[in-house]
Design an enzyme around this catalytic site. Structure first.
Site, mmCIF file in Angstrom:
data_model
loop_
_atom_site.group_PDB
_atom_site.id
_atom_site.type_symbol
_atom_site.label_atom_id
_atom_site.label_comp_id
_atom_site.label_asym_id
_atom_site.label_seq_id
_atom_site.Cartn_x
_atom_site.Cartn_y
_atom_site.Cartn_z
ATOM 1 N N PHE A 134 -42.475 5.312 -19.402
ATOM 2 C CA PHE A 134 -42.863 6.688 -19.658
ATOM 3 C C PHE A 134 -41.935 7.038 -21.003
ATOM 4 O O PHE A 134 -40.835 6.693 -21.154
ATOM 5 C CB PHE A 134 -42.068 7.637 -18.687
ATOM 6 C CG PHE A 134 -41.893 9.181 -18.964
ATOM 7 C CD1 PHE A 134 -43.162 9.869 -18.861
ATOM 8 C CD2 PHE A 134 -40.751 9.858 -19.215
ATOM 9 C CE1 PHE A 134 -43.305 11.202 -19.093
ATOM 10 C CE2 PHE A 134 -40.874 11.037 -19.528
ATOM 11 C CZ PHE A 134 -42.198 11.739 -19.666
ATOM 12 N N ASP A 219 -36.477 2.570 -25.785
ATOM 13 C CA ASP A 219 -36.176 3.890 -25.133
ATOM 14 C C ASP A 219 -35.128 3.778 -24.242
ATOM 15 O O ASP A 219 -35.285 3.622 -23.139
ATOM 16 C CB ASP A 219 -37.493 4.219 -24.801
ATOM 17 C CG ASP A 219 -37.506 5.590 -24.071
ATOM 18 O OD1 ASP A 219 -36.185 6.234 -23.946
ATOM 19 O OD2 ASP A 219 -38.556 6.133 -23.797
ATOM 20 N N LYS A 248 -31.508 12.949 -22.864
ATOM 21 C CA LYS A 248 -30.807 13.145 -21.764
ATOM 22 C C LYS A 248 -29.463 13.470 -21.707
ATOM 23 O O LYS A 248 -28.910 14.333 -22.134
ATOM 24 C CB LYS A 248 -31.269 12.556 -20.589
ATOM 25 C CG LYS A 248 -32.837 12.285 -20.274
ATOM 26 C CD LYS A 248 -33.476 11.705 -18.942
ATOM 27 C CE LYS A 248 -34.725 12.301 -18.583
ATOM 28 N NZ LYS A 248 -35.874 11.467 -19.043
HETATM 29 C C1 LIG Z 1 -36.999 11.542 -20.083
HETATM 30 C C2 LIG Z 1 -37.610 10.672 -20.896
HETATM 31 C C3 LIG Z 1 -38.352 10.881 -21.918
HETATM 32 C C4 LIG Z 1 -38.720 12.124 -22.591
HETATM 33 O O1 LIG Z 1 -37.534 13.085 -22.779
HETATM 34 P P1 LIG Z 1 -37.682 14.720 -22.747
HETATM 35 O O2 LIG Z 1 -36.419 15.110 -23.182
HETATM 36 O O3 LIG Z 1 -38.132 15.130 -21.486
HETATM 37 O O4 LIG Z 1 -38.717 14.748 -23.980
HETATM 38 C C5 LIG Z 1 -38.759 9.678 -22.896
HETATM 39 N N1 LIG Z 1 -38.262 8.497 -22.399
HETATM 40 C C6 LIG Z 1 -37.597 8.371 -21.001
HETATM 41 C C7 LIG Z 1 -37.232 6.874 -20.813
HETATM 42 C C8 LIG Z 1 -37.164 9.319 -20.414
HETATM 43 O O5 LIG Z 1 -36.445 8.988 -19.255
#
Ligand SMILES: *Cc1c(COP(=O)(O)O)cnc(C)c1O
Length: 394
Positions: A134, A219, A248
C-alpha cells in the site's frame, strides 16, 4: 457498524463510520461528545506517535502559531531548514522535500525516480512493487499499490508499475532488468496485515538494485519515526535506500510527510516538484519536536521494552505463532476470519483496535503507551476472546 452517512449525508461516502462523534483526546484516550472514554490503540492510524494532544507538541504548535504559519514554499523559514537538517541526518539521507500526506511523498518518490531515469537510464521507466503493498490513494500511488481491491478501481491506471510477490527474491530476479528504474517496498507491509520482509529479502533486493543500476525506494510511512523500536525499520535490515518516504508518525498527528534521497539521485530542478503547503513552518516545527522526542536517549529503548511486554501478553492470549510485527506495530492472526467482528465488539467495549482484513487484528498505540494502557487492553481482549470461543458473537 453503522454507516454515518445516514447520520451525516453531507459527507462523501468514503468510510463506514460508527455512530460516535469524538471531541477530545488525551494520551491513550479518546473521548466522545458525551464524555465516554475510549482506549485508543489505533491513534489516528499510527500517526499520533506521542498520543493525543501531547503537551510538548501543543506548546510547540501554539508557539509557532503565534509566529508564522506559512511564508510560501518559495521562501526559506527556520523550522523548515532545522527539520531538514535533523531529518536528513537521522535518516542518513542528503536532501528532503516536505509534503502533507504519505501519498504525496510517494508520488514525489515516483517522480524523482522517473527524473533520475531520464538522465541515467533513458528509455527505462518501470518501477517494481510488491503484491499486497500500500503506497497511497493518489492515482499513481494506487497504481503502484499491490492491494487487490485497487485492481479494478479508477482505470486506466498510471502506467509503468510491475508487481511481484513480496518476500520472493526469485520473482524479483525474473523482472528486474534494463527497463527497471526502481524497486519500491515497505520493510513491513502495514495495510496488508503487518507482514515483515524476511531478514535477507531486503538485503538481497538492495544488492540486485545495485547490480542493475536501479534505485531502491523504501516506503517507511508506517514503519518510520520509531514505530518499530528503531528510528527506521530499514536499520534492522542493514539496508539504506536511495529514496525514502516518511509520513504518519512524523507530524505526531499533524499532516506532515517527507521525501528523502541520497545525493546521487537528487535531480529535481525548480519546476519539477512543489506544493503550497510544502515545508510550512507550522507543521515542520511540530515535526522537529516529534523528532527531538523520539531521538531523546531512552525513548526507543522504551518502545522496545513496551513491545516485549505487549507481545508477551498477546502471545499468552493468541498463541506464540500468531503474533507478528516489530516494536509497536503488531498484529495477531485470525486464521478462521472474524477479525472485523472482533474489532466491532472491541469498539462496543470502548477499545479502538483495527483489522486490516478479516484475518488479522493490528495494534498501533502511541509510542509512549503506558504499561497500564496495555494491561487495560489485555483485559478487554481476554473478555472478547472468551466470548468468541463460546461463539457468543456472530
Ligand atoms: C498510510 C500509508 C501511506 C499513505 O499515507 P497517506 O498519508 O494516507 O497518504 C503510504 N504508504 C504506507 C506504507 C502507509 O502506511
Amino acid at each position: 457498524m453503522n454507516n454515518s452517512d445516514d447520520k451525516y449525508p453531507i459527507l462523501m461516502n468514503v468510510a463506514a463510520r460508527p455512530d460516535v462523534v469524538f471531541s477530545r483526546g488525551e494520551g491513550n484516550w479518546l473521548f466522545d461528545k458525551s464524555g465516554n472514554a475510549y482506549l485508543d490503540f489505533v491513534q489516528g492510524w499510527a500517526v499520533n506517535s506521542l498520543g493525543h494532544c501531547p503537551p510538548a507538541l501543543v506548546r510547540t504548535l501554539t508557539r509557532q502559531a503565534k509566529n508564522l504559519w506559512n511564508a510560501s514554499p518559495a521562501f526559506y523559514n527556520k523550522p523548515m531548514v532545522e527539520l531538514a537538517a535533523s531529518l536528513t541526518s537521522a535518516c542518513c539521507m542528503d536532501q528532503v522535500f516536505f509534503a502533507s500526506s504519505g501519498a504525496e511523498a510517494n508520488e514525489g518518490a515516483i517522480k524523482l525516480a522517473r527524473k533520475w531515469a531520464q538522465i541515467h537510464k533513458p528509455q527505462a521507466f518501470e518501477i517494481v512493487t510488491a503484491t499486497g503493498s500500500f503506497h497511497g490513494r493518489t492515482l499513481a500511488t494506487m497504481s503502484a499499490s499491490g492491494k487487490p481491491s485497487f485492481e479494478m478501481l479508477f482505470n486506466p491506471k498510471v502506467e509503468g508499475f510491475c508487481k511481484v510477490p513480496f518476500n520472493d527474491i526469485d520473482a524479483m530476479k525474473t523482472v528486474i532488468g534494463k527497463n527497471t528504474i526502481a524497486v519500491m517496498l515497505e520493510p513491513i507491509q502495514g495495510e496488508a496485515g503487518v507482514i515483515p520482509a524476511t531478514s535477507h529479502y531486503l538485503k538481497e533486493v538492495a544488492a540486485l538494485c545495485k547490480q542493475h543500476n536501479t534505485l531502491l525506494i523504501l516506503d517507511e510511512i508506517q514503519t518510520g519515526i520509531g514505530r518499530t523500536g528503531k528510528f527506521l525499520a530499514a536499520e534492522g535490515y542493514g539496508v539504506s535506500p536511495d529514496i525514502l518516504t516518511l509520513g504518519k508518525g512524523l507530524g505526531g498527528g499533524a499532516p506532515l510527510s517527507a521525501l528523502l534521497a541520497k545525493k546521487h539521485c537528487c535531480c529535481f530542478v525548480p519546476g519539477d516538484q512543489g506544493g503550497t503547503f510544502s515545508g510550512n513552518p507550522l507543521l515542520t516545527a511540530v515535526g522537529m519536536e516529534v523528532l527531538n522526542t523520539v531521538n531523546t536517549g531512552g525513548f526507543l529503548t522504551e518502545v522496545k521494552t513496551m513491545s516485549c511486554y505487549f507481545q508477551g501478553l498477546l502471545k499468552s492470549l493468541f498463541g506464540i505463532e500468531s503474533v507478528r510485527g516489530e516494536g509497536l506495530l503488531l498484529a495477531v492472526n485470525f486464521p478462521q476470519g472474524g477479525a472485523n467482528k472482533f474489532v466491532e465488539r472491541a469498539f462496543e467495549k470502548r477499545v479502538l483496535i483495527n483489522a486490516p482484513n478479516d484475518y488479522c487484528v493490528r495494534f498501533m498505540p502511541a509510542l509512549n503507551v503506558s504499561k497500564q494502557a496495555i494491561d487495560e487492553l489485555y483485559v478487554t481482549l481476554q473478555t472478547l476472546l472468551e466470548l468468541s470461543n463460546k461463539s457468543l458473537f456472530k
